[in-house]
Design a protein around this motif. Structure first.
Motif, mmCIF file in Angstrom:
data_model
loop_
_atom_site.group_PDB
_atom_site.id
_atom_site.type_symbol
_atom_site.label_atom_id
_atom_site.label_comp_id
_atom_site.label_asym_id
_atom_site.label_seq_id
_atom_site.Cartn_x
_atom_site.Cartn_y
_atom_site.Cartn_z
ATOM 1 N N THR A 121 -95.124 -51.070 28.703
ATOM 2 C CA THR A 121 -94.145 -50.481 28.987
ATOM 3 C C THR A 121 -93.365 -51.256 30.245
ATOM 4 O O THR A 121 -94.125 -52.075 30.646
ATOM 5 C CB THR A 121 -93.320 -48.790 29.380
ATOM 6 O OG1 THR A 121 -91.872 -48.631 29.344
ATOM 7 C CG2 THR A 121 -94.476 -48.699 30.152
ATOM 8 N N VAL A 122 -92.236 -50.900 30.763
ATOM 9 C CA VAL A 122 -91.349 -51.760 31.839
ATOM 10 C C VAL A 122 -91.015 -50.029 32.676
ATOM 11 O O VAL A 122 -90.314 -49.528 32.248
ATOM 12 C CB VAL A 122 -90.256 -52.638 32.055
ATOM 13 C CG1 VAL A 122 -91.233 -53.869 31.257
ATOM 14 C CG2 VAL A 122 -89.435 -52.285 30.996
ATOM 15 N N ALA A 123 -91.130 -50.655 33.751
ATOM 16 C CA ALA A 123 -90.706 -49.325 35.202
ATOM 17 C C ALA A 123 -89.810 -50.336 35.911
ATOM 18 O O ALA A 123 -90.344 -50.879 36.507
ATOM 19 C CB ALA A 123 -91.955 -49.095 35.538
ATOM 20 N N LEU A 124 -88.495 -49.910 35.866
ATOM 21 C CA LEU A 124 -87.255 -50.719 36.536
ATOM 22 C C LEU A 124 -86.677 -49.850 37.208
ATOM 23 O O LEU A 124 -86.096 -49.896 38.318
ATOM 24 C CB LEU A 124 -86.608 -51.617 35.540
ATOM 25 C CG LEU A 124 -87.583 -52.394 34.480
ATOM 26 C CD1 LEU A 124 -86.838 -53.305 33.775
ATOM 27 C CD2 LEU A 124 -88.317 -53.509 35.683
ATOM 28 N N ALA A 125 -85.811 -48.999 36.713
ATOM 29 C CA ALA A 125 -84.778 -48.399 37.161
ATOM 30 C C ALA A 125 -85.469 -46.989 38.028
ATOM 31 O O ALA A 125 -86.491 -46.960 38.307
ATOM 32 C CB ALA A 125 -84.048 -46.993 36.893
ATOM 33 N N GLY A 155 -96.475 -42.309 29.300
ATOM 34 C CA GLY A 155 -97.809 -41.540 28.580
ATOM 35 C C GLY A 155 -98.384 -42.172 28.226
ATOM 36 O O GLY A 155 -99.906 -41.563 27.542
ATOM 37 N N GLN A 156 -97.434 -43.266 26.808
ATOM 38 C CA GLN A 156 -98.918 -44.099 25.513
ATOM 39 C C GLN A 156 -98.547 -44.723 26.283
ATOM 40 O O GLN A 156 -99.500 -45.684 25.647
ATOM 41 C CB GLN A 156 -97.737 -44.109 23.994
ATOM 42 C CG GLN A 156 -97.309 -42.500 24.120
ATOM 43 C CD GLN A 156 -96.826 -41.584 24.445
ATOM 44 O OE1 GLN A 156 -95.686 -42.442 24.947
ATOM 45 N NE2 GLN A 156 -96.473 -40.561 24.178
ATOM 46 N N ALA A 157 -98.542 -45.776 26.941
ATOM 47 C CA ALA A 157 -98.587 -47.106 27.502
ATOM 48 C C ALA A 157 -99.922 -47.238 28.772
ATOM 49 O O ALA A 157 -101.103 -46.920 29.069
ATOM 50 C CB ALA A 157 -97.565 -47.659 28.678
ATOM 51 N N GLU A 173 -102.462 -51.996 35.078
ATOM 52 C CA GLU A 173 -102.825 -51.713 33.685
ATOM 53 C C GLU A 173 -103.305 -50.276 33.661
ATOM 54 O O GLU A 173 -104.151 -49.690 35.135
ATOM 55 C CB GLU A 173 -104.054 -52.301 34.161
ATOM 56 C CG GLU A 173 -103.724 -54.333 33.946
ATOM 57 C CD GLU A 173 -105.503 -54.986 34.034
ATOM 58 O OE1 GLU A 173 -106.320 -54.649 34.626
ATOM 59 O OE2 GLU A 173 -104.926 -56.263 34.015
ATOM 60 N N ASN A 174 -103.750 -49.751 32.696
ATOM 61 C CA ASN A 174 -104.037 -48.512 32.291
ATOM 62 C C ASN A 174 -103.298 -47.744 33.563
ATOM 63 O O ASN A 174 -103.664 -46.239 34.116
ATOM 64 C CB ASN A 174 -105.572 -48.169 32.794
ATOM 65 C CG ASN A 174 -106.497 -49.507 31.952
ATOM 66 O OD1 ASN A 174 -106.234 -49.582 30.678
ATOM 67 N ND2 ASN A 174 -107.269 -50.100 32.464
ATOM 68 N N PRO A 175 -102.243 -47.354 32.976
ATOM 69 C CA PRO A 175 -101.377 -45.984 33.764
ATOM 70 C C PRO A 175 -101.381 -44.816 33.561
ATOM 71 O O PRO A 175 -101.467 -44.759 34.801
ATOM 72 C CB PRO A 175 -100.150 -47.050 33.607
ATOM 73 C CG PRO A 175 -99.681 -47.025 32.168
ATOM 74 C CD PRO A 175 -101.464 -47.938 32.171
ATOM 75 N N ALA A 176 -101.969 -44.287 32.609
ATOM 76 C CA ALA A 176 -102.263 -42.995 32.892
ATOM 77 C C ALA A 176 -103.850 -42.933 33.888
ATOM 78 O O ALA A 176 -103.649 -41.293 34.208
ATOM 79 C CB ALA A 176 -102.767 -43.185 31.584
ATOM 80 N N VAL A 181 -96.840 -39.113 35.526
ATOM 81 C CA VAL A 181 -95.729 -38.609 34.654
ATOM 82 C C VAL A 181 -95.226 -38.129 34.373
ATOM 83 O O VAL A 181 -95.402 -36.575 34.456
ATOM 84 C CB VAL A 181 -96.585 -39.541 33.270
ATOM 85 C CG1 VAL A 181 -94.799 -38.540 31.798
ATOM 86 C CG2 VAL A 181 -97.071 -40.927 32.978
ATOM 87 N N THR A 182 -93.730 -37.265 34.349
ATOM 88 C CA THR A 182 -93.178 -35.880 34.160
ATOM 89 C C THR A 182 -91.957 -36.407 32.828
ATOM 90 O O THR A 182 -91.123 -37.663 33.209
ATOM 91 C CB THR A 182 -92.622 -36.156 35.189
ATOM 92 O OG1 THR A 182 -92.417 -36.030 37.028
ATOM 93 C CG2 THR A 182 -91.401 -34.975 35.710
ATOM 94 N N PRO A 183 -92.691 -36.313 32.151
ATOM 95 C CA PRO A 183 -91.503 -35.836 30.854
ATOM 96 C C PRO A 183 -90.356 -35.740 31.101
ATOM 97 O O PRO A 183 -90.437 -34.022 31.849
ATOM 98 C CB PRO A 183 -92.263 -35.838 29.344
ATOM 99 C CG PRO A 183 -93.981 -35.446 30.230
ATOM 100 C CD PRO A 183 -93.358 -35.216 31.247
#
Length: 359
Positions: A121-125, A155-157, A173-176, A181-183
């Motif tokens: 996934t990407v985290a940009l905003a 959460g799945q990345a 890597e392995n961000p979990a 993570v706040t859904p």
């Protein structure tokens, strides 16, 4: 000059369409839409087996080595079927590693991304609707501290490409294991988002251009929006040809004919717009950024308009859970908002076109 898809591209669309007709019938789509995580592992693996997840990954790393136009025409079909899951962020992460990763990163991640064995996934905003690379403020250090907003499926990345201050990119890597993570409640439950918080999260730099990553996402959003708009029209036409009122099908009523014809005439010309934006991404670098912004701004707006008009054409049934048109209406809202609003990208088009200087 060829103004149509090649036989290979048309065949690719057809094969993806067949898969989704078999794997994503209406009941299954609504089940995934209403599920806890919005991710169907069986469907994901089927997409990986077909090669959809590795279209822009080099063959030597397990992909098919195709271009942006190939990925875009496939994304159109995914949008047409309302395909749920982490596809958008996944292919963006794979592209970022393909463009800027070192040999070790490519060898480790790209084969697994191509077959769907792992999820990217990407985290940009960032806060304040800051989607553009020159707006990012997260310090790009070996350990990240800060936050990103509206991240797809963190959460799945298994890996996350993060935009950092100065318009750079880093790989987590392995961000979990290291990211909070706040859904978030999402109107479009075919794409799940969350805010993420980094606290001394290990990160390694990626080369490549964040602007190129942004432009790729804009083109893919435009393609998804075009496919979704087409689906709305097809559903409305099918309904108009079967629903009877006052002793005849409602498609015979002139007012509804005109309404649907206007929507179709509004949407169909956008096909060439996203095709050219995808072509420009690979072959016309001087126009790629402008066309990506224009395609996203225009087609996402047309999708939302088509979804609203066809919802009205269906009458009360469109507002029921059992009838799936609401899936595409909600998806249209997502496509319009993700990576920046229509007004943001129209302003960018004006700037990139030199209209301000001309005035």
């Amino acid at each position: 000059m060829n103004f149509d898809l090649s036989e290979e591209q048309s065949a690719l669309q057809d094969s993806v369409g067949r898969l989704l007709r078999n794997e994503l019938e209406q009941t299954r789509l609504l089940e995934i839409f209403d599920s806890e995580d919005g991710h169907d592992v069986r469907l994901w693996r089927a997409l990986g087996k077909l090669g959809v997840l590795g279209l822009m990954i080099d063959e030597k790393h397990g992909g098919t080595g195709l271009k942006m136009l190939d990925a875009a025409v496939v994304t159109e079909i995914l949008g047409y079927h309302g395909t749920p899951g982490p596809y958008l962020g996944h292919v963006a992460a794979a592209l970022a590693i393909s463009l800027g990763g070192n040999d070790a990163q490519k060898e480790r991640w790209l084969p697994r991304l191509a077959d769907g064995d792992c999820v990217g996934t990407v985290a940009l905003a960032e806060s304040g609707d800051a989607w553009q690379p020159d707006e990012w403020a997260l310090p790009g250090q070996a350990a990240l501290n800060g936050a990103k907003r509206n991240v797809l499926y963190p959460g799945q990345a298994d890996l996350m490409v993060v935009g950092v201050a100065g318009g750079g990119l880093v790989l987590v890597e392995n961000p979990a294991q290291s990211v909070e993570v706040t859904p978030l409640p999402s109107l479009d439950a075919t794409r799940r988002i969350a805010h993420v918080t980094f606290r001394d999260t290990p990160a390694v730099p990626l080369g490549g251009s964040a602007g190129r990553l942004r432009d790729a996402l804009l083109v893919l959003l435009a393609a998804d929006a075009f496919g979704g708009a087409r689906r709305c029209i097809d559903m409305a036409v099918d309904y108009a040809l079967t629903r009877e009122q006052f002793g005849q099908v409602i498609g015979a009523f002139q007012g509804l004919k005109h309404q649907l014809a206007n929507v179709a005439a509004d949407v169909e010309p956008a096909r060439g717009l996203y095709w050219y934006a995808a072509h420009a991404y690979d072959a016309v670098p001087d126009d790629a950024e402008r066309m990506a912004a224009l395609a996203k701004a225009h087609i996402a707006e047309r999708f939302l308009h088509a979804a609203r008009e066809t919802t009205q054409a269906h009458g009360g049934i469109a507002y029921t859970w059992e009838f799936p048109l609401h899936v595409w209406l909600k998806r249209a809202v997502f496509d319009r908002a993700y990576m920046g609003s229509t007004s943001v990208h129209r302003a960018r088009v004006a700037d990139l076109s030199g209209w301000a200087q001309a005035g």
